[in-house]
Write an enzyme that holds these catalytic residues in place. Structure first.
Site, mmCIF file in Angstrom:
data_model
loop_
_atom_site.group_PDB
_atom_site.id
_atom_site.type_symbol
_atom_site.label_atom_id
_atom_site.label_comp_id
_atom_site.label_asym_id
_atom_site.label_seq_id
_atom_site.Cartn_x
_atom_site.Cartn_y
_atom_site.Cartn_z
ATOM 1 N N ASP A 13 0.809 -1.217 0.000
ATOM 2 C CA ASP A 13 0.000 0.000 0.000
ATOM 3 C C ASP A 13 0.847 1.274 0.000
ATOM 4 O O ASP A 13 0.454 2.304 0.561
ATOM 5 C CB ASP A 13 -0.973 0.007 1.202
ATOM 6 N N LYS A 16 1.806 1.979 -5.184
ATOM 7 C CA LYS A 16 2.332 1.397 -6.427
ATOM 8 C C LYS A 16 1.393 1.685 -7.593
ATOM 9 O O LYS A 16 1.841 1.969 -8.696
ATOM 10 C CB LYS A 16 2.505 -0.125 -6.261
ATOM 11 N N GLY A 40 -4.587 -4.398 -3.548
ATOM 12 C CA GLY A 40 -5.601 -3.366 -3.695
ATOM 13 C C GLY A 40 -4.912 -2.075 -4.051
ATOM 14 O O GLY A 40 -4.121 -1.552 -3.273
ATOM 15 N N HIS A 41 -5.140 -1.617 -5.267
ATOM 16 C CA HIS A 41 -4.515 -0.375 -5.715
ATOM 17 C C HIS A 41 -5.602 0.663 -5.950
ATOM 18 O O HIS A 41 -6.539 0.410 -6.700
ATOM 19 C CB HIS A 41 -3.769 -0.576 -7.035
ATOM 20 N N ARG A 142 2.484 -29.244 -6.732
ATOM 21 C CA ARG A 142 2.206 -29.838 -8.048
ATOM 22 C C ARG A 142 0.811 -30.449 -8.169
ATOM 23 O O ARG A 142 0.616 -31.435 -8.866
ATOM 24 C CB ARG A 142 3.309 -30.839 -8.415
ATOM 25 N N GLN A 223 1.810 -6.494 -3.504
ATOM 26 C CA GLN A 223 2.399 -6.627 -2.164
ATOM 27 C C GLN A 223 3.731 -5.874 -2.079
ATOM 28 O O GLN A 223 3.875 -4.863 -2.740
ATOM 29 C CB GLN A 223 2.534 -8.099 -1.747
ATOM 30 N N THR A 238 3.032 -12.786 2.397
ATOM 31 C CA THR A 238 2.159 -13.396 1.407
ATOM 32 C C THR A 238 2.909 -14.591 0.829
ATOM 33 O O THR A 238 4.036 -14.890 1.252
ATOM 34 C CB THR A 238 1.724 -12.360 0.342
ATOM 35 N N PRO A 303 -8.441 -1.205 9.094
ATOM 36 C CA PRO A 303 -7.550 -0.074 9.376
ATOM 37 C C PRO A 303 -6.102 -0.553 9.290
ATOM 38 O O PRO A 303 -5.785 -1.644 9.764
ATOM 39 C CB PRO A 303 -7.899 0.329 10.814
HETATM 40 P P1 GDP Z 1 -0.709 0.150 -3.592
HETATM 41 O O1 GDP Z 1 -1.322 -1.086 -3.046
HETATM 42 O O2 GDP Z 1 0.760 0.238 -3.379
HETATM 43 O O3 GDP Z 1 -1.084 0.396 -5.035
HETATM 44 O O4 GDP Z 1 -1.320 1.354 -2.742
HETATM 45 P P2 GDP Z 1 -2.860 1.586 -2.307
HETATM 46 O O5 GDP Z 1 -3.594 2.097 -3.494
HETATM 47 O O6 GDP Z 1 -3.399 0.394 -1.597
HETATM 48 O O7 GDP Z 1 -2.683 2.696 -1.192
HETATM 49 C C1 GDP Z 1 -2.105 3.921 -1.473
HETATM 50 C C2 GDP Z 1 -3.144 5.033 -1.249
HETATM 51 O O8 GDP Z 1 -2.476 6.274 -1.179
HETATM 52 C C3 GDP Z 1 -4.164 5.185 -2.357
HETATM 53 O O9 GDP Z 1 -5.393 5.539 -1.778
HETATM 54 C C4 GDP Z 1 -3.617 6.325 -3.215
HETATM 55 O O10 GDP Z 1 -4.632 7.060 -3.885
HETATM 56 C C5 GDP Z 1 -2.967 7.172 -2.171
HETATM 57 N N1 GDP Z 1 -1.783 7.911 -2.612
HETATM 58 C C6 GDP Z 1 -0.784 7.519 -3.451
HETATM 59 N N2 GDP Z 1 0.182 8.461 -3.503
HETATM 60 C C7 GDP Z 1 -0.207 9.465 -2.660
HETATM 61 C C8 GDP Z 1 0.387 10.702 -2.252
HETATM 62 O O11 GDP Z 1 1.474 11.080 -2.653
HETATM 63 N N3 GDP Z 1 -0.332 11.452 -1.343
HETATM 64 C C9 GDP Z 1 -1.546 11.053 -0.847
HETATM 65 N N4 GDP Z 1 -2.161 11.844 0.037
HETATM 66 N N5 GDP Z 1 -2.119 9.903 -1.216
HETATM 67 C C10 GDP Z 1 -1.455 9.115 -2.102
HETATM 68 P P1 IMO Z 2 -0.903 -4.308 -2.185
HETATM 69 O O1 IMO Z 2 -0.539 -4.823 -3.551
HETATM 70 C C1 IMO Z 2 -0.868 -4.880 2.126
HETATM 71 C C2 IMO Z 2 -0.952 -9.030 3.595
HETATM 72 C C3 IMO Z 2 -2.188 -9.489 4.326
HETATM 73 C C4 IMO Z 2 -1.564 -10.503 5.282
HETATM 74 C C5 IMO Z 2 -0.469 -11.145 4.418
HETATM 75 C C6 IMO Z 2 -0.867 -12.454 3.770
HETATM 76 O O2 IMO Z 2 -2.187 -3.553 -2.137
HETATM 77 O O3 IMO Z 2 0.238 -3.594 -1.552
HETATM 78 P P2 IMO Z 2 -2.464 -13.080 1.735
HETATM 79 O O4 IMO Z 2 -3.945 -12.863 1.549
HETATM 80 O O5 IMO Z 2 -1.625 -12.449 0.681
HETATM 81 O O6 IMO Z 2 -2.115 -14.514 1.966
HETATM 82 O O7 IMO Z 2 -2.128 -12.311 3.138
HETATM 83 O O8 IMO Z 2 -0.154 -10.186 3.421
HETATM 84 N N1 IMO Z 2 -1.199 -8.450 2.253
HETATM 85 C C7 IMO Z 2 -1.127 -7.148 1.953
HETATM 86 N N2 IMO Z 2 -0.908 -6.075 2.751
HETATM 87 N N3 IMO Z 2 -1.024 -4.708 0.801
HETATM 88 C C8 IMO Z 2 -1.215 -5.777 -0.021
HETATM 89 O O9 IMO Z 2 -1.234 -5.670 -1.359
HETATM 90 C C9 IMO Z 2 -1.326 -7.066 0.560
HETATM 91 N N4 IMO Z 2 -1.525 -8.307 0.075
HETATM 92 C C10 IMO Z 2 -1.437 -9.142 1.110
HETATM 93 O O10 IMO Z 2 -2.814 -8.436 5.019
HETATM 94 O O11 IMO Z 2 -0.927 -9.844 6.351
HETATM 95 MG MG MG Z 3 -2.819 -1.698 -1.733
#
Ligand code: GDP
Ligand code: IMO
Ligand code: MG
Length: 428
Positions: A13, A16, A40-41, A142, A223, A238, A303
């Site tokens: 998170d 990316k 989750g992006h 496998r 991840q 993961t 959270p």
């Molecule tokens: P990912 O899993 O690495 O793709 O990241 P997520 O999308 O799960 O979480 C990143 C969150 O931060 C998203 O809600 C983005 O819209 C937000 N975000 C990304 N870059 C920035 C930034 O520079 N500033 C702020 N305030 N939010 C950002």
């Molecule tokens: P992005 O791509 C944050 C965490 C889960 C758990 C562990 C194993 O959005 O950064 P899994 O379901 O993969 O077997 O869970 O990894 N986890 C993540 N935490 N961002 C993610 O993806 C995650 N994908 C898995 O919360 O601790």
């Molecule tokens: Mg994410």
């Protein structure tokens, strides 16, 4: 600069999705190489907000060919749900290619993921419950089902039988669940065969042709480094290789082809699920980061645990991934703090340790040693040039750069597509 890898440098998170989107129209192909719909992006384009799980974020850029590589685990129902939802919003998804060798997440993988977590009790990992771990376990064991198996009913049936044979004993006798029928699984997978067929390809060959043709290919990691099954905080990880090496095995290109590795790192740290996290905050500062950064999971809504920036982790990620450039995201979230602590090393059982300890027990015991930096109060979301940032914000970035093992090329100052300060061109 044809082959570029994007990886998370912390526990996920980091932003990316936004970083991928930022490169936008300069990319020809975007390849997801690991994980599945546990990712989750969130990508914000103008007033529109997109939440992507299985599909690579690059799918939002017109003209880009998105690829789901062999290293991904695919929940086919989720695949079509996401494709339909994007189509309904006017996104062209017609170019999507799916590797014939990617493994399939089935109903029994999701069931086993949830039931094993429940049985782990207080030792649970806090998985996303999407069936990721059990699907990778079957792959290594496998007894997995691959996308290509769906086009041969006879083979599919044999493989599902083999996979369910043991699992049904486990489900019924240990977990007190009902047995899952072979027909139920086979029929549910066959139902997608006709829609899936035109998307399925030898994606390794297509990526090879793209690189040979001088196209720019972005490999998008799900991840992050500290969740990597080999290099993360095992067992609180993961089940895939989320580090840069995974881009090679998870897509079928040689490691020598990779030109650049971009590490995405937040200006502070978050983690979802269980496991060690030295700089975690349990006080009002943690609440400040969670509220200001809107740190709630895109996939599960949980959270996120929040803490200060951890420089040894950034250095570790720089080293494990061969990071050439960092994108430092969410600097704007720190606005308003009087001072900003940064973890520069740990204290483990009374001894100063400068790098991430190899021993899991030591990492569990690691207490952060902080250096404190003065904060700023000016709104920075509209800033686009480094020299226009408040002096204290500039100093904070330069200090992180000096301790993090690679240059910081881009700084995120807001969620929007263009809310970034570019210091060095990521593709130049
Ligand atoms: P990912 O899993 O690495 O793709 O990241 P997520 O999308 O799960 O979480 C990143 C969150 O931060 C998203 O809600 C983005 O819209 C937000 N975000 C990304 N870059 C920035 C930034 O520079 N500033 C702020 N305030 N939010 C950002
Ligand atoms: P992005 O791509 C944050 C965490 C889960 C758990 C562990 C194993 O959005 O950064 P899994 O379901 O993969 O077997 O869970 O990894 N986890 C993540 N935490 N961002 C993610 O993806 C995650 N994908 C898995 O919360 O601790
Ligand atoms: Mg994410």
């Amino acid at each position: 600069m044809p082959a570029v890898v994007i990886v998370g440098a912390q526990w996920g998170d980091e932003g990316k999705g936004k970083a991928t989107d930022l490169l936008g129209s300069r990319i020809d192909f975007v390849v997801k190489f690991n994980g599945g719909n546990n990712a989750g992006h969130t990508v914000v384009v103008g007033d529109e907000k997109y939440a992507l799980h299985l599909l690579p974020s690059g799918i939002l850029t017109p003209g880009v060919t998105p690829i789901i590589g062999n290293g991904v685990v695919v929940d086919i129902e989720v695949l079509f749900q996401e494709l339909e939802a994007l189509s309904a919003r006017g996104v062209d998804v017609s170019r999507l290619r799916v590797s014939a060798n990617a493994h399939v997440i089935t109903h029994y993988h999701r069931t086993i993921d949830r039931v094993t977590e429940r049985f782990l009790g207080k030792r649970q990992i806090g998985t996303t419950g999407r069936g990721i771990g059990p699907t990778y376990a079957d792959k290594i064991n496998r007894v997995g089902i691959r996308i290509q198996d769906i086009f041969d009913e006879n083979i599919l049936r044999q493989k599902v039988e083999a996979a369910l044979d043991q699992k049904n004993h486990l489900l019924v006798k240990i977990y007190n669940r009902r047995a899952i029928s072979v027909d139920e699984i086979v029929d549910s997978l066959l139902a997608y065969a006709d829609r899936l067929r035109p998307m399925v390809a030898d994606t390794a060959l297509e990526i090879h042709h793209a690189l040979e043709g001088g196209k720019t290919v972005l490999f998008e990691g799900g991840q992050a480094t500290m969740l990597d099954v080999d290099h993360g905080t095992y067992p609180f990880v993961t089940s895939s290789n989320a580090t840069a090496g995974g881009a090679s095995t998870g897509s079928g290109i040689g490691p020598g082809r990779i030109d650049r590795v971009i590490g995405i790192v937040k200006a502070y740290t978050t983690r979802v699920g269980a496991g060690p996290f030295p700089t975690e905050l349990f006080d009002a500062s943690g609440d400040f980061l969670r509220a200001n950064g809107f740190e709630f999971g895109t996939t599960t809504g949980r959270p996120r645990r929040c803490g200060w920036y951890d420089a040894p982790i950034a250095r570790y990620s720089a080293r494990i991934n061969g990071v050439t450039d960092f994108v430092l995201t969410k600097l704007d979230v720190l606005t308003g703090l009087d001072e900003i602590p940064v973890c520069v090393a740990y204290e483990v059982d009374g001894v100063r340790v400068d790098e991430v300890p190899v021993s899991q027990t030591d990492f569990h015991h690691a207490k952060p040693i902080y250096e404190r930096f003065p904060g700023w109060s000016e709104d920075i979301t509209g800033v686009r040039r480094f020299e226009d940032l408040p002096k204290n914000a500039q100093d904070y970035v330069l200090a992180l750069e000096a301790m993090s093992g690679s240059r910081i090329s881009v700084i995120g100052v807001g969620p929007g597509r263009d809310a970034a300060v570019v210091r060095h061109d990521l593709l130049g």
